[in-house]
Design an enzyme around this catalytic site. Structure first.
Site, PDB file in Angstrom:
ATOM      1  N   HIS A  53       3.280  -2.618  -2.826  1.00 10.83           N
ATOM      2  CA  HIS A  53       3.249  -4.159  -2.852  1.00 10.83           C
ATOM      3  C   HIS A  53       4.950  -4.314  -2.859  1.00 10.83           C
ATOM      4  CE1 HIS A  53       3.133  -8.204  -3.981  1.00 10.83           C
ATOM      5  NE2 HIS A  53       1.904  -8.123  -3.245  1.00 10.83           N
TER       6      HIS A  53
ATOM      7  N   ASP B 273      -5.783  -5.934  -1.978  1.00 10.63           N
ATOM      8  CA  ASP B 273      -6.776  -5.610  -0.695  1.00 10.63           C
ATOM      9  C   ASP B 273      -7.621  -4.313  -0.810  1.00 10.63           C
ATOM     10  OD1 ASP B 273      -4.061  -7.140   0.802  1.00 10.63           O
ATOM     11  OD2 ASP B 273      -6.056  -7.869   0.935  1.00 10.63           O
TER      12      ASP B 273
HETATM   13  C1  SDX Z   1      -0.587  -8.449   0.506  1.00 11.38           C
HETATM   14  O1  SDX Z   1       3.636 -10.229  -0.560  1.00 11.38           O
HETATM   15  C2  SDX Z   1       2.605 -10.579  -1.233  1.00 11.38           C
HETATM   16  O2  SDX Z   1       2.373 -11.214  -2.221  1.00 11.38           O
HETATM   17  C3  SDX Z   1       1.549 -10.143  -0.387  1.00 11.38           C
HETATM   18  C4  SDX Z   1      -0.010 -10.405  -1.070  1.00 11.38           C
HETATM   19  C5  SDX Z   1      -0.235 -11.722  -1.080  1.00 11.38           C
HETATM   20  O3  SDX Z   1      -1.129 -12.148  -1.925  1.00 11.38           O
HETATM   21  O4  SDX Z   1       0.232 -12.728  -0.474  1.00 11.38           O
HETATM   22  O5  SDX Z   1       0.090  -9.819  -2.078  1.00 11.38           O
HETATM   23  C6  SDX Z   1      -1.055  -9.782  -0.191  1.00 11.38           C
HETATM   24  O6  SDX Z   1       0.005  -8.538   1.716  1.00 11.38           O
HETATM   25  C7  SDX Z   1      -0.842  -7.259  -0.215  1.00 11.38           C
HETATM   26  C8  SDX Z   1      -0.185  -6.162   0.513  1.00 11.38           C
HETATM   27  C9  SDX Z   1      -1.293  -5.573   1.476  1.00 11.38           C
HETATM   28  N1  SDX Z   1      -0.598  -4.643   2.501  1.00 11.38           N
HETATM   29  C10 SDX Z   1      -0.912  -3.220   2.328  1.00 11.38           C
HETATM   30  O7  SDX Z   1      -2.044  -2.879   1.487  1.00 11.38           O
HETATM   31  C11 SDX Z   1      -0.369  -2.323   3.531  1.00 11.38           C
HETATM   32  C12 SDX Z   1       0.046  -1.007   2.869  1.00 11.38           C
HETATM   33  N2  SDX Z   1       1.151  -1.204   1.959  1.00 11.38           N
HETATM   34  C13 SDX Z   1       2.415  -1.143   2.737  1.00 11.38           C
HETATM   35  O8  SDX Z   1       2.544  -1.390   4.147  1.00 11.38           O
HETATM   36  C14 SDX Z   1       3.631  -1.810   1.863  1.00 11.38           C
HETATM   37  O9  SDX Z   1       3.305  -1.163   0.644  1.00 11.38           O
HETATM   38  C15 SDX Z   1       3.796  -3.051   1.761  1.00 11.38           C
HETATM   39  C16 SDX Z   1       4.126  -3.715   3.099  1.00 11.38           C
HETATM   40  C17 SDX Z   1       2.955  -3.895   1.033  1.00 11.38           C
HETATM   41  C18 SDX Z   1       5.258  -3.394   0.993  1.00 11.38           C
HETATM   42  O10 SDX Z   1       6.056  -2.683   1.806  1.00 11.38           O
HETATM   43  P1  SDX Z   1       7.716  -2.899   0.998  1.00 11.38           P
HETATM   44  O11 SDX Z   1       7.906  -3.673  -0.118  1.00 11.38           O
HETATM   45  O12 SDX Z   1       8.568  -3.345   2.302  1.00 11.38           O
HETATM   46  O13 SDX Z   1       8.110  -1.250   0.561  1.00 11.38           O
HETATM   47  P2  SDX Z   1       8.572  -0.199   1.817  1.00 11.38           P
HETATM   48  O14 SDX Z   1       7.681  -0.138   2.791  1.00 11.38           O
HETATM   49  O15 SDX Z   1      10.203  -0.362   1.797  1.00 11.38           O
HETATM   50  O16 SDX Z   1       7.967   1.045   1.011  1.00 11.38           O
HETATM   51  C19 SDX Z   1       8.881   1.709   0.013  1.00 11.38           C
HETATM   52  C20 SDX Z   1       8.587   3.032  -0.090  1.00 11.38           C
HETATM   53  C21 SDX Z   1       8.650   3.676   1.303  1.00 11.38           C
HETATM   54  O17 SDX Z   1       9.082   4.797   1.413  1.00 11.38           O
HETATM   55  P3  SDX Z   1      10.807   5.228   1.622  1.00 11.38           P
HETATM   56  O18 SDX Z   1      11.203   4.882   3.149  1.00 11.38           O
HETATM   57  O19 SDX Z   1      11.320   4.551   0.339  1.00 11.38           O
HETATM   58  O20 SDX Z   1      10.545   6.887   1.411  1.00 11.38           O
HETATM   59  O21 SDX Z   1       7.207   3.396  -0.356  1.00 11.38           O
HETATM   60  C22 SDX Z   1       6.458   3.831   0.858  1.00 11.38           C
HETATM   61  C23 SDX Z   1       7.318   3.544   2.191  1.00 11.38           C
HETATM   62  O22 SDX Z   1       7.085   4.561   2.973  1.00 11.38           O
HETATM   63  N3  SDX Z   1       5.161   3.097   0.813  1.00 11.38           N
HETATM   64  C24 SDX Z   1       4.181   3.753   1.232  1.00 11.38           C
HETATM   65  C25 SDX Z   1       2.909   2.906   1.119  1.00 11.38           C
HETATM   66  N4  SDX Z   1       3.690   1.568   0.964  1.00 11.38           N
HETATM   67  C26 SDX Z   1       5.056   1.606   0.603  1.00 11.38           C
HETATM   68  N5  SDX Z   1       3.617   5.105   1.426  1.00 11.38           N
HETATM   69  C27 SDX Z   1       2.368   5.292   1.646  1.00 11.38           C
HETATM   70  N6  SDX Z   1       1.345   4.184   1.811  1.00 11.38           N
HETATM   71  C28 SDX Z   1       1.671   3.075   1.442  1.00 11.38           C
HETATM   72  N7  SDX Z   1       0.567   2.070   1.312  1.00 11.38           N
END
Ligand code: SDX
Length: 431
Positions: free
Chosen positions: A308, A366
């Site tokens: 998140h 989720d």
């Molecule tokens: C919702 O914003 C909100 O409030 C949203 C929400 C709401 O109520 O409105 O809470 C609802 O959208 C919840 C999130 C649902 N999405 C998912 O579950 C999809 C999987 N999650 C990711 O795609 C990700 O965690 C996000 C999109 C939710 C957040 O991404 P960020 O904040 O942009 O973080 P990032 O992509 O920069 O990740 C940081 C690191 C990265 O690694 P590095 O590049 O630093 O090496 O963490 C890793 C990412 O690769 N990472 C993950 C991961 N999420 C982040 N690695 C594996 N699995 C994951 N799920």
């Protein structure tokens, strides 16, 4: 917000600028950069808005480190266990918990706006039966502005109120009819003798051929899912609604924009993507393979329902949703739900893995919501429409707050331009 006596000092190209600092009632201070470009001729740069406050708001507060979520100051776990969705809608819209008389009046108003204009059902018939229900919701909600002209003037507080009530009231009907159309069953009309969640379940699962009794435990679980997804500060879809509203677009068009943004698998589409991921994993012994893939920089696979932008601790909604999953599956006697077994084992193994601990990746709202909704009988394609139904009150509360703000102006970010500089046109013969 209160102006802090301290200010931030910025040195740009040898000149020093003092930027005001504002302190919130909770959370980080903000540095006011509104005059930066006019004073210093530079932009700030923040793709994805990881360090940017786009507005001030009094509706929802999140402390990502503590895993805290407050709606008008009330913690989500207390609201989920002691309140109900329409009372929470009142709280989000008006800022205070309603007194008995006000709640009764509000619930009666919402109940009496649940029907759609009879012509709207013909919109559904224009879609293919296999259209994703989110495609239908974007289209039908956007079309509401063509039916409810008397609540599109955003400068009229009464019309804003009516539009808010209509959207909250009609979303269950719109979502339920998208489902019915998808499965080829007749539309079921709302009933005024049912509460909000029971009405939605009946519109989804009743058929004209027989009576439908709403299971009170399932309607309570449905109501709690609505509450857990109602609002969440300035997330992507709420920011979309605010940006669309800043141009003066009507509320129905703005909410349709929010629905479109929520659809993405990185946002509200994650609940559907999470269930599909659990199906793909299939069994507990395949979990290590998928955890390795999630950690592999060269593999685009991510654990859906994990991570998140704000929560660097447990998402408090996921905790409540997990309890709900246990309750609903127990009630339905689905002890050995394979997806729930995989989900719980996956959560345990991921949280024990240094990669997820270091990156502070925890289950989000989720991760378990799809398991509950599937157990209630919904197909995965209905998970995000239910999220959109829930989040409508959050979007519309933030919309109302923004429209009423005298500082409100059209949102227009700038850019770091890396393209070609000025050059002359070249005739095709000379290229
Ligand atoms: C919702 O914003 C909100 O409030 C949203 C929400 C709401 O109520 O409105 O809470 C609802 O959208 C919840 C999130 C649902 N999405 C998912 O579950 C999809 C999987 N999650 C990711 O795609 C990700 O965690 C996000 C999109 C939710 C957040 O991404 P960020 O904040 O942009 O973080 P990032 O992509 O920069 O990740 C940081 C690191 C990265 O690694 P590095 O590049 O630093 O090496 O963490 C890793 C990412 O690769 N990472 C993950 C991961 N999420 C982040 N690695 C594996 N699995 C994951 N799920």
């Amino acid at each position: 917000m209160t102006e802090n006596k301290k200010s931030a000092t910025l040195n740009v190209h040898g000149k020093t600028y003092d930027l005001p600092i504002f302190s919130p009632t909770a959370g980080p201070d903000v540095i006011d950069i509104r005059k930066l470009y006019s004073d210093a001729g530079v932009f700030t740069y923040d793709p994805g808005f990881t360090s940017t406050a786009s507005c001030d708001s009094t509706i929802t507060y999140i402390d990502g480190d503590k895993g805290e979520l407050l709606h008008r100051g009330y913690p989500i776990d207390q609201l989920a266990s002691q309140s109900h969705f329409l009372e929470m809608c009142y709280l989000l819209l008006y800022g205070e918990l309603p007194k008995a008389g006000d709640l009764e009046k509000f619930e009666s108003t919402i109940t009496r706006h649940t029907m759609l204009h009879e012509q709207m059902q013909y919109f559904y018939r224009g879609f293919r039966r296999d259209a994703h229900p989110m495609a239908i919701m974007v289209g039908v909600v956007g079309a509401m502005s063509a039916f409810y002209h008397d609540s599109t003037d955003i400068h009229d507080p009464h019309q804003r109120e009516v539009a808010s009530h209509r959207l909250i009231a009609k979303m269950p009907t719109i979502a339920a009819w998208a489902y019915k159309y998808h499965i080829g069953q007749p539309f079921i009309y709302p009933r005024n003798d049912l509460d909000y969640a029971s009405n939605f379940l009946r519109m989804c699962f009743a058929v004209p051929a027989e009576e439908y009794e709403v299971n009170p435990i399932l309607s309570r679980a449905m109501d709690r899912i609505f509450m857990l997804q109602a609002d969440h500060e300035q997330n992507a879809s709420t920011s979309t609604v605010r940006l669309a509203s800043s141009s003066g677009a009507n509320p129905f068009a703005c909410i349709a924009a929010g629905i479109a943004c929520l659809w993405g698998p990185a946002h509200g589409g994650a609940n559907q993507a999470c269930l599909e991921m659990l199906e793909e994993i299939g069994s507990v012994d395949r979990i290590p393979e998928f955890i390795d893939r999630a950690k592999d920089k060269n593999d685009p696979f991510r654990l859906m329902g994990f991570g998140h932008r704000v929560y660097k601790n447990f998402d408090p909604r996921a905790t409540v949703m997990k309890q709900s999953a246990d309750e609903v599956l127990d009630l339905l006697g689905i002890e050995s739900n394979p997806k729930l077994q995989v989900a719980k084992a996956l959560e345990k193994q991921a949280l024990e893995d240094p990669y997820f601990a270091e990156k502070k990746l925890f289950p989000n709202v989720d991760f378990y919501s799809g398991i509950v909704m599937e157990a209630m009988g919904f197909p995965t394609s209905m998970f995000t429409p239910i999220f959109a139904l829930s989040r409508t009150v959050g979007w519309i509360s933030q919309w109302k707050e923004m429209i009423a703000d005298p500082q409100n102006k059209i949102g227009r970010p700038r850019q770091l331009y890396l393209g070609e500089t000025l050059r002359d046109y070249v005739d095709i013969e000379k290229r």
